[in-house]
Design a protein around this motif. Structure first.
Motif, PDB file in Angstrom:
ATOM      1  N   GLY A  83     -27.903 -16.326  -0.950  1.00  0.00           N
ATOM      2  CA  GLY A  83     -27.541 -17.819  -1.404  1.00  0.00           C
ATOM      3  C   GLY A  83     -28.406 -18.613  -0.961  1.00  0.00           C
ATOM      4  O   GLY A  83     -29.533 -18.347  -0.237  1.00  0.00           O
ATOM      5  N   THR A  84     -28.281 -19.830  -1.410  1.00  0.00           N
ATOM      6  CA  THR A  84     -29.357 -21.057  -1.290  1.00  0.00           C
ATOM      7  C   THR A  84     -29.118 -21.419   0.383  1.00  0.00           C
ATOM      8  O   THR A  84     -30.156 -22.068   0.663  1.00  0.00           O
ATOM      9  CB  THR A  84     -28.710 -22.079  -2.041  1.00  0.00           C
ATOM     10  OG1 THR A  84     -27.523 -22.654  -1.612  1.00  0.00           O
ATOM     11  CG2 THR A  84     -28.973 -21.909  -3.697  1.00  0.00           C
ATOM     12  N   GLU A  85     -28.153 -20.955   0.855  1.00  0.00           N
ATOM     13  CA  GLU A  85     -28.310 -21.371   2.539  1.00  0.00           C
ATOM     14  C   GLU A  85     -29.477 -20.740   3.139  1.00  0.00           C
ATOM     15  O   GLU A  85     -29.759 -21.158   4.262  1.00  0.00           O
ATOM     16  CB  GLU A  85     -26.929 -21.197   3.004  1.00  0.00           C
ATOM     17  CG  GLU A  85     -25.765 -21.801   2.325  1.00  0.00           C
ATOM     18  CD  GLU A  85     -25.168 -20.933   1.350  1.00  0.00           C
ATOM     19  OE1 GLU A  85     -25.893 -19.854   0.697  1.00  0.00           O
ATOM     20  OE2 GLU A  85     -24.104 -21.469   0.592  1.00  0.00           O
TER      21      GLU A  85
ATOM     22  N   THR B 291     -36.400 -14.743  -0.298  1.00  0.00           N
ATOM     23  CA  THR B 291     -36.762 -14.734  -1.533  1.00  0.00           C
ATOM     24  C   THR B 291     -35.744 -13.821  -2.200  1.00  0.00           C
ATOM     25  O   THR B 291     -35.213 -12.853  -1.716  1.00  0.00           O
ATOM     26  CB  THR B 291     -38.010 -14.553  -2.098  1.00  0.00           C
ATOM     27  OG1 THR B 291     -38.572 -13.042  -1.625  1.00  0.00           O
ATOM     28  CG2 THR B 291     -38.743 -15.489  -1.240  1.00  0.00           C
ATOM     29  N   ALA B 292     -35.768 -13.794  -3.572  1.00  0.00           N
ATOM     30  CA  ALA B 292     -34.806 -12.849  -4.473  1.00  0.00           C
ATOM     31  C   ALA B 292     -35.443 -11.368  -4.333  1.00  0.00           C
ATOM     32  O   ALA B 292     -34.672 -10.440  -4.195  1.00  0.00           O
ATOM     33  CB  ALA B 292     -34.663 -13.254  -5.695  1.00  0.00           C
ATOM     34  N   ASP B 293     -36.624 -11.467  -4.336  1.00  0.00           N
ATOM     35  CA  ASP B 293     -37.477  -9.907  -4.095  1.00  0.00           C
ATOM     36  C   ASP B 293     -37.096  -9.399  -2.732  1.00  0.00           C
ATOM     37  O   ASP B 293     -37.024  -8.216  -2.444  1.00  0.00           O
ATOM     38  CB  ASP B 293     -38.946 -10.342  -4.134  1.00  0.00           C
ATOM     39  CG  ASP B 293     -39.327 -10.571  -5.477  1.00  0.00           C
ATOM     40  OD1 ASP B 293     -38.406 -10.066  -6.577  1.00  0.00           O
ATOM     41  OD2 ASP B 293     -40.379 -11.086  -5.863  1.00  0.00           O
ATOM     42  N   ASP B 294     -37.036 -10.277  -1.504  1.00  0.00           N
ATOM     43  CA  ASP B 294     -36.826  -9.693  -0.388  1.00  0.00           C
ATOM     44  C   ASP B 294     -35.440  -9.281  -0.250  1.00  0.00           C
ATOM     45  O   ASP B 294     -35.035  -7.948   0.345  1.00  0.00           O
ATOM     46  CB  ASP B 294     -36.822 -11.104   0.668  1.00  0.00           C
ATOM     47  CG  ASP B 294     -38.124 -11.361   1.050  1.00  0.00           C
ATOM     48  OD1 ASP B 294     -39.290 -10.723   0.637  1.00  0.00           O
ATOM     49  OD2 ASP B 294     -38.055 -12.707   1.397  1.00  0.00           O
ATOM     50  N   VAL B 295     -34.407  -9.869  -0.862  1.00  0.00           N
ATOM     51  CA  VAL B 295     -32.821  -9.488  -0.885  1.00  0.00           C
ATOM     52  C   VAL B 295     -32.870  -8.009  -1.714  1.00  0.00           C
ATOM     53  O   VAL B 295     -32.104  -7.134  -1.053  1.00  0.00           O
ATOM     54  CB  VAL B 295     -31.987 -10.401  -1.400  1.00  0.00           C
ATOM     55  CG1 VAL B 295     -30.532  -9.967  -1.190  1.00  0.00           C
ATOM     56  CG2 VAL B 295     -32.132 -11.829  -0.410  1.00  0.00           C
TER      57      VAL B 295
ATOM     58  N   LEU C 121     -19.538  -5.464  -5.716  1.00  0.00           N
ATOM     59  CA  LEU C 121     -19.202  -6.531  -4.762  1.00  0.00           C
ATOM     60  C   LEU C 121     -19.977  -7.592  -4.511  1.00  0.00           C
ATOM     61  O   LEU C 121     -19.750  -8.627  -3.900  1.00  0.00           O
ATOM     62  CB  LEU C 121     -18.717  -5.629  -3.641  1.00  0.00           C
ATOM     63  CG  LEU C 121     -17.416  -4.615  -3.789  1.00  0.00           C
ATOM     64  CD1 LEU C 121     -17.509  -3.818  -2.582  1.00  0.00           C
ATOM     65  CD2 LEU C 121     -16.188  -5.115  -3.940  1.00  0.00           C
ATOM     66  N   SER C 122     -21.485  -7.375  -4.321  1.00  0.00           N
ATOM     67  CA  SER C 122     -22.172  -8.348  -4.276  1.00  0.00           C
ATOM     68  C   SER C 122     -22.413  -9.737  -5.182  1.00  0.00           C
ATOM     69  O   SER C 122     -22.924 -10.446  -4.891  1.00  0.00           O
ATOM     70  CB  SER C 122     -23.497  -7.667  -4.050  1.00  0.00           C
ATOM     71  OG  SER C 122     -23.634  -6.791  -3.090  1.00  0.00           O
ATOM     72  N   GLY C 123     -21.569  -9.373  -6.513  1.00  0.00           N
ATOM     73  CA  GLY C 123     -21.756 -10.651  -7.268  1.00  0.00           C
ATOM     74  C   GLY C 123     -22.571 -10.379  -8.423  1.00  0.00           C
ATOM     75  O   GLY C 123     -23.497  -9.520  -8.287  1.00  0.00           O
ATOM     76  N   ASN C 124     -22.302 -11.239  -9.491  1.00  0.00           N
ATOM     77  CA  ASN C 124     -22.969 -11.093 -10.693  1.00  0.00           C
ATOM     78  C   ASN C 124     -24.529 -11.578 -10.561  1.00  0.00           C
ATOM     79  O   ASN C 124     -25.666 -10.651 -11.174  1.00  0.00           O
ATOM     80  CB  ASN C 124     -22.415 -12.285 -11.703  1.00  0.00           C
ATOM     81  CG  ASN C 124     -21.228 -11.833 -12.143  1.00  0.00           C
ATOM     82  OD1 ASN C 124     -20.529 -10.841 -11.815  1.00  0.00           O
ATOM     83  ND2 ASN C 124     -20.708 -12.540 -12.900  1.00  0.00           N
ATOM     84  N   ASN C 125     -24.989 -12.445  -9.914  1.00  0.00           N
ATOM     85  CA  ASN C 125     -26.521 -12.643  -9.606  1.00  0.00           C
ATOM     86  C   ASN C 125     -26.949 -11.622  -9.076  1.00  0.00           C
ATOM     87  O   ASN C 125     -28.322 -11.122  -9.431  1.00  0.00           O
ATOM     88  CB  ASN C 125     -26.381 -13.921  -8.958  1.00  0.00           C
ATOM     89  CG  ASN C 125     -25.909 -15.236  -9.676  1.00  0.00           C
ATOM     90  OD1 ASN C 125     -25.910 -15.189 -10.860  1.00  0.00           O
ATOM     91  ND2 ASN C 125     -25.770 -16.223  -8.993  1.00  0.00           N
ATOM     92  N   ILE C 126     -26.844 -11.125  -7.967  1.00  0.00           N
ATOM     93  CA  ILE C 126     -27.424  -9.886  -7.190  1.00  0.00           C
ATOM     94  C   ILE C 126     -27.391  -8.636  -7.873  1.00  0.00           C
ATOM     95  O   ILE C 126     -28.406  -8.124  -8.057  1.00  0.00           O
ATOM     96  CB  ILE C 126     -26.860  -9.655  -5.778  1.00  0.00           C
ATOM     97  CG1 ILE C 126     -26.742 -11.068  -5.174  1.00  0.00           C
ATOM     98  CG2 ILE C 126     -27.370  -8.580  -5.140  1.00  0.00           C
ATOM     99  CD1 ILE C 126     -26.181 -10.929  -3.740  1.00  0.00           C
TER     100      ILE C 126
ATOM    101  N   ALA D 237     -32.200  -5.754 -13.337  1.00  0.00           N
ATOM    102  CA  ALA D 237     -33.398  -6.290 -14.061  1.00  0.00           C
ATOM    103  C   ALA D 237     -34.615  -5.908 -13.276  1.00  0.00           C
ATOM    104  O   ALA D 237     -35.636  -5.241 -14.047  1.00  0.00           O
ATOM    105  CB  ALA D 237     -33.389  -7.807 -14.075  1.00  0.00           C
ATOM    106  N   SER D 238     -34.748  -5.778 -12.101  1.00  0.00           N
ATOM    107  CA  SER D 238     -36.059  -5.259 -11.397  1.00  0.00           C
ATOM    108  C   SER D 238     -36.308  -3.944 -11.855  1.00  0.00           C
ATOM    109  O   SER D 238     -37.346  -3.351 -11.870  1.00  0.00           O
ATOM    110  CB  SER D 238     -35.950  -5.317  -9.909  1.00  0.00           C
ATOM    111  OG  SER D 238     -34.820  -4.357  -9.475  1.00  0.00           O
TER     112      SER D 238
END
Length: 452
Positions: free
Chosen positions: A294-296, A301-305, A330-335, A341-342
């Motif tokens: 999340g943005t919090e 970064t996205a790559d880190d997660v 369970l982690s959601g659409n974005n993740i 995609a990776s």
């Protein structure tokens, strides 16, 4: 006017006035200081210190915290009172294994008591530097063994760490990020967490079960569970994970949020390897991943997660693909999309196709809408840079369905069909998943046809 003239004629010469005021100022300053100190105590100035302490026994912790805001002098008296044996007995409730503590107001809980105590410490130490505030808090609380990482013999049935957690949450609420860094470093050194975490992340999984449990309870109950805002939770989770390389981050994340035994609370390392698991076992890990993505969580970064999720899927060994798929859902659409995609970008079409099939299987088992998987497949297809790559992925997807059906059919034919054999049920779910998946594709094709 006559009175003003008379007064001016009888006025004292200015040089004598200055000399007299200079001689008397020292004695008047002393008297003023004493009177200010006394006035700062208000009506308590007439009471001996022992009587003042007796009066405090009749005040609630919230009332005492309000009293500490009256003046600096009174606040210092309260700091002294908290450090006395009488104050410690009065304020530091330690029966964390008995929910009904004697002598407390009806309806009050030990957690509420320590929440109020955190506010008292916050107000009493308001004028002290952060380092001195932490030293004072440690000096007072150091005798409470259940506040320590390894201080309680029965940590699963103890409220000590929870009380310590709510106390710290109230104490540090509103502090800036630099101060919170100091708080974390203070706790990290105080509990010797670095060495203990190093032990569990570098040892064979499950070889230090008791230490794994204590680290899990300390991190969750003291550092993570009591924050209202997600940004605070992300900050503290980042502090816990960031000092370690990604392999150790994944191991530590599993220790803190992974599935545990309902009998003894110890981490179950084989849960993701031996067979399909349920949502309950993965919910904690999924929530932690969403928090870091999340943005919090500004430091991730996205790559880190995505790298962390990838590494997590082999802790302690490679997970069943169905468990990977369930975690992504369970982690959601974005993740989920970013992870898929990776794999598409990195040319891992076969692995991506198998994962998509298992996502369809999970949707069928857990009663999610199958059109979600189809829409996710559409988004992933747009990632491929050429039509050939997209068509190759679709072919791999159909091949994955076929190969999984054959594997499950063989398992059914080879199985004993006893109560423990779920191979037929798995085959049933996969056949339905394939049918519903292709049904959604047909619906989509018909809706997009110009002739319908």
């Amino acid at each position: 006017m006559s009175s003003r003239a008379g007064s001016s004629c009888t006025s004292i010469p200015s040089h004598k006035h200055r000399r007299s005021s200079r001689r008397s100022r020292g004695c008047w300053d002393t008297l003023d200081t004493d009177s200010q100190s006394l006035s700062a105590l208000g009506q308590f100035q007439t009471l001996p210190l022992e009587i003042f302490h007796m009066v405090l026994k009749y005040l609630s912790v919230k009332d005492i915290s309000m009293l500490s805001m009256v003046s600096k002098t009174l606040s210092q008296h309260l700091i002294h009172y908290i450090s006395t044996s009488a104050g410690t007995r009065r304020l530091l409730l330690q029966d964390f294994h008995n929910l009904e503590l004697p002598g407390r107001r009806e309806g009050a809980s030990v957690l509420e008591h320590y929440r109020s105590l955190g506010l008292l410490f916050k107000r009493c130490t308001l004028l002290l530097p952060t380092r001195d505030r932490l030293k004072y808090v440690h000096k007072v609380l150091s005798e409470v063994s259940c506040f320590k990482l390894s201080g309680c013999a029965s940590p699963l049935h103890c409220l000590g760490l929870k009380c310590y957690g709510v106390f710290l949450q109230i104490l540090t609420a509103g502090w800036d990020e630099l101060e919170c860094h100091r708080v974390f470093n203070f706790l990290w050194e105080l509990s010797n967490l670095a060495r203990k975490v190093q032990t569990v992340v570098s040892s064979r999984a499950g070889s230090a079960r008791k230490l794994e449990l204590r680290i899990r309870l300390y991190c969750r109950r003291v550092l993570l569970n009591h924050w209202i805002h997600r940004s605070d939770s992300a900050f503290w989770l980042t502090r816990i994970l960031k000092p370690w390389p990604i392999v150790n981050q994944a191991r530590l994340l599993y220790i803190i949020f992974g599935p545990v035994s309902s009998l003894d609370g110890h981490v179950v390392w084989q849960k993701m390897i031996e067979g399909p698991t349920d949502e309950t076992s993965l919910k904690g890990l999924a929530e932690a991943i969403k928090l870091l993505y999340g943005t919090e969580a500004r430091e991730w970064t996205a790559d880190d997660v995505i790298s962390l999720v990838d590494e997590l899927s082999v802790v302690p060994q490679e997970w069943l693909m169905e468990n990977n798929a369930r975690l992504l859902l369970l982690s959601g659409n974005n993740i989920c999309f970013t992870f898929l995609a990776s794999k598409a970008v990195n040319g891992r079409a076969v692995e991506l196709a198998r994962l998509m099939v298992f996502m369809a299987l999970v949707c069928e088992k857990d009663l999610y809408c199958m059109d979600w998987v189809v829409r996710m497949m559409q988004k992933v297809c747009r990632v491929f840079s050429t039509p050939w790559e997209r068509n190759n992925f679709l072919q791999c997807l159909e091949n994955a369905f076929a190969h999984m059906l054959m594997d499950m059919l063989q398992a059914v034919l080879a199985g004993g069909h006893d109560e423990e054999d779920n191979s037929f049920l798995n085959l049933f779910h996969l056949v339905n998943a394939q049918a519903n998946f292709h049904k959604e594709i047909l619906y989509l094709a018909m809706r997009s046809s110009p002739n319908t």
